[in-house]
Every structure is written in C-alpha cells, then in structure tokens.
Design a protein around this motif. Structure first.
Motif, mmCIF file in Angstrom:
data_model
loop_
_atom_site.group_PDB
_atom_site.id
_atom_site.type_symbol
_atom_site.label_atom_id
_atom_site.label_comp_id
_atom_site.label_asym_id
_atom_site.label_seq_id
_atom_site.Cartn_x
_atom_site.Cartn_y
_atom_site.Cartn_z
ATOM 1 N N ALA A 96 3.531 -2.157 2.948
ATOM 2 C CA ALA A 96 2.981 -2.958 3.913
ATOM 3 C C ALA A 96 1.388 -2.812 3.823
ATOM 4 C CB ALA A 96 3.814 -3.351 5.140
ATOM 5 N N ARG A 97 0.885 -1.770 4.117
ATOM 6 C CA ARG A 97 -0.062 -1.564 4.280
ATOM 7 C C ARG A 97 -1.265 -1.721 3.059
ATOM 8 N NH1 ARG A 97 1.606 2.806 7.488
ATOM 9 N NH2 ARG A 97 1.217 4.240 5.627
ATOM 10 N N THR A 98 -0.579 -1.510 1.958
ATOM 11 C CA THR A 98 -1.335 -1.687 0.636
ATOM 12 C C THR A 98 -1.022 -2.911 -0.159
ATOM 13 O OG1 THR A 98 0.207 -0.445 -0.473
ATOM 14 C CG2 THR A 98 -1.678 0.852 0.538
ATOM 15 N N ILE A 99 0.255 -3.121 -0.725
ATOM 16 C CA ILE A 99 0.678 -4.033 -1.528
ATOM 17 C C ILE A 99 0.507 -5.355 -0.714
ATOM 18 C CG2 ILE A 99 2.201 -5.121 -2.968
ATOM 19 C CD1 ILE A 99 1.036 -2.308 -3.730
ATOM 20 N N LEU A 100 1.558 -5.520 0.587
ATOM 21 C CA LEU A 100 1.262 -6.803 1.270
ATOM 22 C C LEU A 100 -0.136 -7.266 1.758
ATOM 23 C CD1 LEU A 100 2.938 -8.974 2.492
ATOM 24 C CD2 LEU A 100 3.526 -7.459 4.539
ATOM 25 N N TYR A 158 0.530 -3.447 16.198
ATOM 26 C CA TYR A 158 -0.468 -4.043 15.166
ATOM 27 C C TYR A 158 -1.388 -3.256 14.554
ATOM 28 C CZ TYR A 158 2.001 -8.485 15.915
ATOM 29 O OH TYR A 158 2.831 -9.531 15.884
ATOM 30 N N TYR A 159 -1.585 -3.006 13.220
ATOM 31 C CA TYR A 159 -2.655 -2.299 12.671
ATOM 32 C C TYR A 159 -4.089 -2.787 13.233
ATOM 33 C CZ TYR A 159 1.153 -0.971 9.146
ATOM 34 O OH TYR A 159 1.995 -0.595 8.593
ATOM 35 N N ALA A 160 -4.884 -1.497 13.245
ATOM 36 C CA ALA A 160 -6.073 -1.931 14.004
ATOM 37 C C ALA A 160 -7.026 -2.479 13.060
ATOM 38 C CB ALA A 160 -6.878 -0.621 14.375
#
Length: 342
Positions: free
Chosen positions: A251-255, A301-303
């Motif tokens: 999620a953090r990289t590809i998406l 949620y990611y910052a």
C-alpha cells in the motif's frame, strides 16, 4: 532505570508507525516547570470531577484535591511528537498497562476511575506543559475484561467531549484486546525487519523470535534489508507478484505510486473517500483517502500526504493480512485491474 517491554513497544510504534521524530519514554513533569493555563485547567478539573461524580458516582480525583498536586504528579509512559513539512505538530501521549489476567487496578470501579484519571491528567499536562491545543491521548492494554471495556468506552468519549468544550481538540483512544493486535502488534511486525536500532528492545525480541521460528528471505526492495517471511505469506498463490512484501508495504509503495500516477479516475478518487466503497474494494474499515487537512481519525492515516489530480490527500494505514482480517487479496485485485490504466 527499569525498562518495560510494553513501553519499548509503543516507543517503536510511535517512531515507525506514527512517524514521530521525537519520542520519550517515562515522561514526568519537572517540579521546576511553570504550569501554564492554570485557570483553564482548574475549570477542566472541576467539570470532569463534577460530571463523573454525578453521572457515575466516580470520585476520580479523590487522592488529588488540588490542581497543583494533580499536575506535579503527572507522568506518561510514552510521548511522541510528529512534525510535518510545515512544522505542524501532532502530539501523542500513551499510557500502557500489561496485566496478564486482564487490566486490574482493584475493584471494577477503581480500575475504570484510574484509567479515566490517567487520560484526563495526561491531557492536562500536555496543555499545561507544552501549550498544545490538539493532541491524541491513548490508554492501551492487551487484555481488558469486557465489563471494564464497556464502562470505559463511553467514559473516555465523554472526557474528550469535556476537553473539546473547553477549547482543547484532544481525542482520547482506548486500544485493547483485538485492536491492540491489529493496530499495534501487526503493523510493528510488518516493519520490524527494516529496523536495525539495537535499543528498541521489543523490535529486537521480535527479530530474535523470527531467527528461530520463521524462515527468513531477502526483500526485493533492493535495500539489502533482511526481513522475516510470515506463514500466511508462504501460502500466497504464486501469481502474487508481491509475495515478498507485506500488505502495508504494498500500500505504501505500489498503491501510493499508482494513485499519484492517476491509475484511478477522478470519480474513483471521490468514491475512495467513502467507507462503503473502501470496504467493498479494499476491505478497509475506514475510507482509503481523506483530504490532507481532515481531522477524521487521523491516527489511522499515513502522515505523508499524496497529491492526486491537484488535490492533497492522506491514505489509510490500517492494512492487515490475518486469517480473520485479510486485506491483501482485495488490494492485489485492485492493483491488477488498474496497473495499465495510466
């Protein structure tokens, strides 16, 4: 100084999951500090004391009859500060308790009152010592009996409402039981192979466990980092092109890259801001995207924001892959059906 494993765990959680650049364990109020906003804090103390006494019969400050005594005895297991690119601060304060047979500070009422008091006092210390008008306050325990959980959830929500009524945008969270696993343990497990700091005892203990009970493999991320391979990852079908990556990393990289590359239409980006769409297509319990300036459940949620079609968003960080809660096939299906859309 005694080192608690639970405190070490939340030290790592704040650093690596909540992206806090500054984290301290065993934080206490110095007797030499000037306490700010004493009049406002006295109002909060009086209102919370009166509310919980009248509604529940709880004497939450029965051993602290003065504001000065309450604040001077202030302590917190872990405090963290995240600074964004505009130097805006998100403050986190966590008290954590690990009682193997379930949280127990005495009787049922004593246990509930102590947790309420801890959370309110922590909030008051953040305002009085740091002058912070927004913060995220947590009480965490891996096992709390259902009776205490049922009592604490509304009480902590009511305490947060009193704080907000007095101008403090503070959210009070309870992390317990299965949420303790999904929100803390699993995300830390996902990233533990990428952390080499030997002072992080919880992470190091997890890495030692993996040495003997999990077959390691080399991550394809070209970082040279050695990561553990979990059992459920070994069972993924060979068609999974990302079988060496945990779902959170995908999620953090590809998406994230696909979204910023406009692999989703503007209409889809709108749908991704709804809980219903996100549940159906990503198996998430929260909207995949929220506006970057939104305060909606921001701890989930990611910052780091991402820019999509000229607008700034934050992406949900609550990705899991367990037999009871597996987001992975949903995420992979979306990636497969959209990877050629741009």
């Amino acid at each position: 100084m005694k080192i608690e494993m639970a405190e070490s765990m939340f030290y790592s959680w704040l650093r690596h999951i909540k992206s806090c650049q500054i984290v301290q364990t065993n934080w206490t109020v110095s007797p030499l500090w000037k306490i700010n906003h004493e009049d406002e804090l006295q109002v909060i103390m009086n209102e919370t004391e009166s509310f919980f006494e009248k509604k529940y019969g709880y004497g939450i400050y029965k051993k602290n009859r003065s504001l000065s005594q309450l604040i001077r005895q202030g302590e917190c297991d872990v405090i963290g500060m995240h600074f964004d690119e505009n130097w805006q601060i998100t403050a986190y304060a966590i008290d954590v308790a690990f009682h193997e047979n379930g949280l127990n500070y005495g009787s049922h009422d004593d246990t509930v009152m102590r947790v309420i008091k801890k959370c309110i006092r922590t909030a008051m210390c953040l305002y009085g010592c740091f002058d912070l008008v927004t913060a995220e306050v947590f009480f965490a325990s891996p096992k709390i009996n259902p009776a205490e959980t049922r009592a604490l959830i509304p009480c902590l929500a009511e305490a947060g409402e009193i704080l907000r009524k007095n101008g403090l945008e503070y959210n009070i969270h309870l992390i317990a039981n299965e949420n303790f696993n999904t929100e803390v343990l699993q995300p830390l497990t996902e990233v533990s192979g990428q952390i080499s700091d030997t002072t992080e005892l919880f992470v190091r203990s997890r890495q030692m466990y993996n040495m003997f009970f999990e077959k390691p493999h080399i991550s394809p991320s070209h970082t040279g980092i050695f990561q553990p391979q979990l059992q459920h990852e070994r069972n993924i079908n060979r068609s999974d092109n990302y079988k060496d990556m945990a779902v959170g990393m995908i999620a953090r990289t590809i998406l994230r890259q696909m979204l910023t590359d406009h692999c989703a239409t503007e209409a889809e980006i709108g749908f991704m801001q709804s809980a219903e769409y996100s549940k159906q297509f990503f198996h998430l319990n929260y909207p995949l995207l929220v506006p970057a300036d939104s305060t909606y459940e921001k701890v989930r949620y990611y910052a780091a924001p991402l820019n999509i079609y000229g607008k700034s968003y934050k992406m949900c960080s609550q990705w899991f892959e367990t037999p009871a809660n597996d987001d992975r096939p949903y995420l992979l299906k979306w990636i497969e059906t959209h990877k050629h859309s741009n």
